[in-house]
Design a protein around this motif. Sequence first.
Motif, PDB file in Angstrom:
ATOM      1  N   THR A 172     -37.394 -24.035 -29.090  1.00  0.00           N
ATOM      2  CA  THR A 172     -38.559 -23.730 -28.624  1.00  0.00           C
ATOM      3  C   THR A 172     -38.606 -23.943 -27.152  1.00  0.00           C
ATOM      4  OG1 THR A 172     -39.494 -25.937 -29.355  1.00  0.00           O
ATOM      5  CG2 THR A 172     -39.826 -24.290 -30.975  1.00  0.00           C
ATOM      6  N   LEU A 173     -37.910 -24.753 -26.673  1.00  0.00           N
ATOM      7  CA  LEU A 173     -37.926 -25.019 -25.133  1.00  0.00           C
ATOM      8  C   LEU A 173     -37.166 -23.690 -24.311  1.00  0.00           C
ATOM      9  CD1 LEU A 173     -37.092 -28.716 -24.913  1.00  0.00           C
ATOM     10  CD2 LEU A 173     -39.290 -27.835 -24.168  1.00  0.00           C
ATOM     11  N   GLY A 174     -36.290 -23.060 -25.353  1.00  0.00           N
ATOM     12  CA  GLY A 174     -35.892 -22.043 -24.546  1.00  0.00           C
ATOM     13  C   GLY A 174     -34.100 -22.223 -24.634  1.00  0.00           C
ATOM     14  N   CYS A 175     -33.744 -22.878 -25.508  1.00  0.00           N
ATOM     15  CA  CYS A 175     -32.237 -23.278 -25.611  1.00  0.00           C
ATOM     16  C   CYS A 175     -31.528 -22.476 -27.002  1.00  0.00           C
ATOM     17  CB  CYS A 175     -31.734 -24.723 -25.729  1.00  0.00           C
ATOM     18  SG  CYS A 175     -32.256 -25.782 -24.605  1.00  0.00           S
ATOM     19  N   THR A 176     -30.390 -22.334 -26.921  1.00  0.00           N
ATOM     20  CA  THR A 176     -29.668 -21.590 -27.995  1.00  0.00           C
ATOM     21  C   THR A 176     -28.701 -22.674 -28.493  1.00  0.00           C
ATOM     22  OG1 THR A 176     -29.729 -19.209 -26.898  1.00  0.00           O
ATOM     23  CG2 THR A 176     -28.039 -19.491 -28.432  1.00  0.00           C
ATOM     24  N   ILE A 177     -28.728 -22.750 -29.827  1.00  0.00           N
ATOM     25  CA  ILE A 177     -28.028 -23.607 -30.224  1.00  0.00           C
ATOM     26  C   ILE A 177     -26.522 -23.247 -30.579  1.00  0.00           C
ATOM     27  CG2 ILE A 177     -27.502 -25.232 -32.572  1.00  0.00           C
ATOM     28  CD1 ILE A 177     -29.930 -26.004 -31.232  1.00  0.00           C
ATOM     29  N   LEU A 178     -25.330 -23.516 -29.919  1.00  0.00           N
ATOM     30  CA  LEU A 178     -24.202 -22.920 -30.014  1.00  0.00           C
ATOM     31  C   LEU A 178     -23.478 -23.530 -31.141  1.00  0.00           C
ATOM     32  CD1 LEU A 178     -23.043 -22.997 -26.189  1.00  0.00           C
ATOM     33  CD2 LEU A 178     -24.321 -21.241 -27.521  1.00  0.00           C
TER      34      LEU A 178
ATOM     35  N   LEU B 241     -25.480 -31.625 -32.300  1.00  0.00           N
ATOM     36  CA  LEU B 241     -25.853 -30.213 -31.715  1.00  0.00           C
ATOM     37  C   LEU B 241     -25.680 -29.803 -30.223  1.00  0.00           C
ATOM     38  CD1 LEU B 241     -29.724 -30.361 -33.195  1.00  0.00           C
ATOM     39  CD2 LEU B 241     -27.590 -29.394 -34.230  1.00  0.00           C
ATOM     40  N   VAL B 242     -24.777 -28.760 -30.148  1.00  0.00           N
ATOM     41  CA  VAL B 242     -24.686 -28.189 -28.648  1.00  0.00           C
ATOM     42  C   VAL B 242     -25.559 -27.073 -28.302  1.00  0.00           C
ATOM     43  CG1 VAL B 242     -22.785 -27.248 -27.525  1.00  0.00           C
ATOM     44  CG2 VAL B 242     -22.248 -28.967 -29.234  1.00  0.00           C
ATOM     45  N   ALA B 243     -26.454 -27.362 -27.400  1.00  0.00           N
ATOM     46  CA  ALA B 243     -27.354 -26.220 -26.980  1.00  0.00           C
ATOM     47  C   ALA B 243     -27.014 -25.845 -25.631  1.00  0.00           C
ATOM     48  CB  ALA B 243     -28.717 -26.737 -27.143  1.00  0.00           C
ATOM     49  N   GLN B 244     -27.402 -24.440 -25.303  1.00  0.00           N
ATOM     50  CA  GLN B 244     -27.361 -23.994 -23.755  1.00  0.00           C
ATOM     51  C   GLN B 244     -28.633 -23.544 -23.423  1.00  0.00           C
ATOM     52  OE1 GLN B 244     -25.038 -20.469 -23.808  1.00  0.00           O
ATOM     53  NE2 GLN B 244     -24.888 -20.384 -21.443  1.00  0.00           N
ATOM     54  N   LYS B 245     -28.991 -24.110 -22.281  1.00  0.00           N
ATOM     55  CA  LYS B 245     -30.243 -23.708 -21.618  1.00  0.00           C
ATOM     56  C   LYS B 245     -30.040 -22.315 -21.066  1.00  0.00           C
ATOM     57  CE  LYS B 245     -33.340 -25.137 -17.727  1.00  0.00           C
ATOM     58  NZ  LYS B 245     -33.647 -25.987 -16.950  1.00  0.00           N
ATOM     59  N   ASN B 246     -31.304 -21.405 -21.776  1.00  0.00           N
ATOM     60  CA  ASN B 246     -31.217 -20.080 -21.138  1.00  0.00           C
ATOM     61  C   ASN B 246     -31.720 -19.902 -19.883  1.00  0.00           C
ATOM     62  OD1 ASN B 246     -30.012 -19.321 -23.737  1.00  0.00           O
ATOM     63  ND2 ASN B 246     -32.119 -19.333 -24.596  1.00  0.00           N
TER      64      ASN B 246
ATOM     65  N   GLY C  55     -27.869 -22.624 -17.933  1.00  0.00           N
ATOM     66  CA  GLY C  55     -26.755 -22.183 -18.484  1.00  0.00           C
ATOM     67  C   GLY C  55     -25.921 -23.467 -18.637  1.00  0.00           C
ATOM     68  N   GLY C  56     -26.662 -24.548 -18.449  1.00  0.00           N
ATOM     69  CA  GLY C  56     -25.985 -25.927 -18.782  1.00  0.00           C
ATOM     70  C   GLY C  56     -26.002 -26.363 -20.291  1.00  0.00           C
ATOM     71  N   ARG C  57     -25.284 -27.018 -20.578  1.00  0.00           N
ATOM     72  CA  ARG C  57     -25.144 -27.715 -21.865  1.00  0.00           C
ATOM     73  C   ARG C  57     -25.993 -28.928 -22.422  1.00  0.00           C
ATOM     74  NH1 ARG C  57     -22.905 -23.292 -21.435  1.00  0.00           N
ATOM     75  NH2 ARG C  57     -21.256 -22.696 -22.584  1.00  0.00           N
ATOM     76  N   ILE C  58     -26.555 -29.095 -23.478  1.00  0.00           N
ATOM     77  CA  ILE C  58     -27.266 -30.002 -23.805  1.00  0.00           C
ATOM     78  C   ILE C  58     -26.791 -30.573 -25.193  1.00  0.00           C
ATOM     79  CG2 ILE C  58     -29.642 -31.216 -24.473  1.00  0.00           C
ATOM     80  CD1 ILE C  58     -31.077 -29.160 -22.721  1.00  0.00           C
ATOM     81  N   ILE C  59     -26.104 -31.687 -25.241  1.00  0.00           N
ATOM     82  CA  ILE C  59     -25.313 -32.273 -26.452  1.00  0.00           C
ATOM     83  C   ILE C  59     -26.030 -33.315 -26.929  1.00  0.00           C
ATOM     84  CG2 ILE C  59     -23.314 -32.931 -27.201  1.00  0.00           C
ATOM     85  CD1 ILE C  59     -23.186 -31.382 -23.789  1.00  0.00           C
ATOM     86  N   VAL C  60     -26.688 -33.225 -28.214  1.00  0.00           N
ATOM     87  CA  VAL C  60     -27.529 -34.381 -28.851  1.00  0.00           C
ATOM     88  C   VAL C  60     -26.910 -34.564 -29.933  1.00  0.00           C
ATOM     89  CG1 VAL C  60     -29.616 -34.842 -29.673  1.00  0.00           C
ATOM     90  CG2 VAL C  60     -29.360 -33.166 -27.852  1.00  0.00           C
ATOM     91  N   SER C  61     -26.744 -36.048 -30.315  1.00  0.00           N
ATOM     92  CA  SER C  61     -26.267 -36.404 -31.745  1.00  0.00           C
ATOM     93  C   SER C  61     -27.359 -37.086 -32.228  1.00  0.00           C
ATOM     94  CB  SER C  61     -25.150 -37.311 -31.705  1.00  0.00           C
ATOM     95  OG  SER C  61     -25.172 -38.539 -31.030  1.00  0.00           O
ATOM     96  N   ILE C  62     -27.653 -36.742 -33.590  1.00  0.00           N
ATOM     97  CA  ILE C  62     -29.039 -37.432 -34.172  1.00  0.00           C
ATOM     98  C   ILE C  62     -28.599 -37.724 -35.666  1.00  0.00           C
ATOM     99  CG2 ILE C  62     -30.488 -35.960 -33.059  1.00  0.00           C
ATOM    100  CD1 ILE C  62     -30.330 -33.761 -35.429  1.00  0.00           C
ATOM    101  N   ASP C  63     -29.534 -38.635 -36.221  1.00  0.00           N
ATOM    102  CA  ASP C  63     -29.614 -39.077 -37.619  1.00  0.00           C
ATOM    103  C   ASP C  63     -30.770 -38.136 -38.013  1.00  0.00           C
ATOM    104  OD1 ASP C  63     -27.722 -41.052 -38.022  1.00  0.00           O
ATOM    105  OD2 ASP C  63     -28.725 -42.299 -36.762  1.00  0.00           O
TER     106      ASP C  63
END
Length: 216
Positions: free
Chosen positions: A189-195, A211-216, A146-154
Motif C-alpha cells: 500500500t506504500l508503493g512497494c513490490t514484493i519480490l 520479505l524482500v520488497a522494492q520501492k517503486n 528502486g531500493g530494497r526493503i528487507i523485513v523479517s517478521i513473526d
Amino acid sequence: MKKTLRWRVAQSFEARWWKKYLHRKDVSTYLKWKRGYWDNTLNLINKNLGMQAGQDVLDAGCGPAGVFIALPGYKITAFDPLLDTYHQTLPHFKKEMYPAVNFVTETLENFNSNTLFDMIFCMNAINHVSQLEEAFLKLYNQAKPGGRIIVSIDAHNRQFFKYFFRMQPADILHPHQYDLPEYEAMLTTLGCTILQKELIKKEFFFNHYILVAQKN
C-alpha cells in the motif's frame, strides 16, 4: 512517536532477554556463529538484492549483532533504541568493534537521515516497534527509488490466536500481532513490490518469514 506502555514493557524485556541469552556464550564463538547465520540468510535472498560494494545500507533495529556484522565493504548505518544499553551491558557488542559502522541510538519511528539507502534491512525488529504504520512509512521514505526493503517478521498462523494475543499481552516481546498478508499489505500500500517471500522457520503460533520488497 507515541511510546505506548506495551512498547516500553516489551523494550525492557528485550534488553533482559539478550542479557540472559548471551550470558554464557563466548564472545568470539557467538559472533562467528552469528556471521554465519547472516551469510546463510543473505544467500537465500541474494538474487533479489542486487547488492554491490560501496552501497548505502541501513540496519534498522539492529540489536547487538545485526546484519551489519556480515557486510564488509558497505557504507552502513545501524540503529536501535537499546544500543546504549547493549554497549554498557553486553561484552558481545561494543561500538568500537565496528569502526566503519555509523551507530545511532534511536527508535525506528524517530530515525532520520539525509541519506537515502540502497538497501534497508529490518530483521526481526518491525514486530517490536511502538507505531507500526509510522515504522513502515519510515522504511519506505528512507529507501532510494528502486531500493530494497528487507523485513523479517513473526507472522501469525491462526486467526484465533492473532486476535487473542492482541487483547492479552501473552507475547510480551511483540507489541504487534499480524498475519503474513497483513504485513505484505503494509508494504504494497506504500508503493512497494514484493519480490520474494521466504519461509525461515515454521512454528505453531508463528511462522518466521523474510520479505524482500522494492520501492517503486
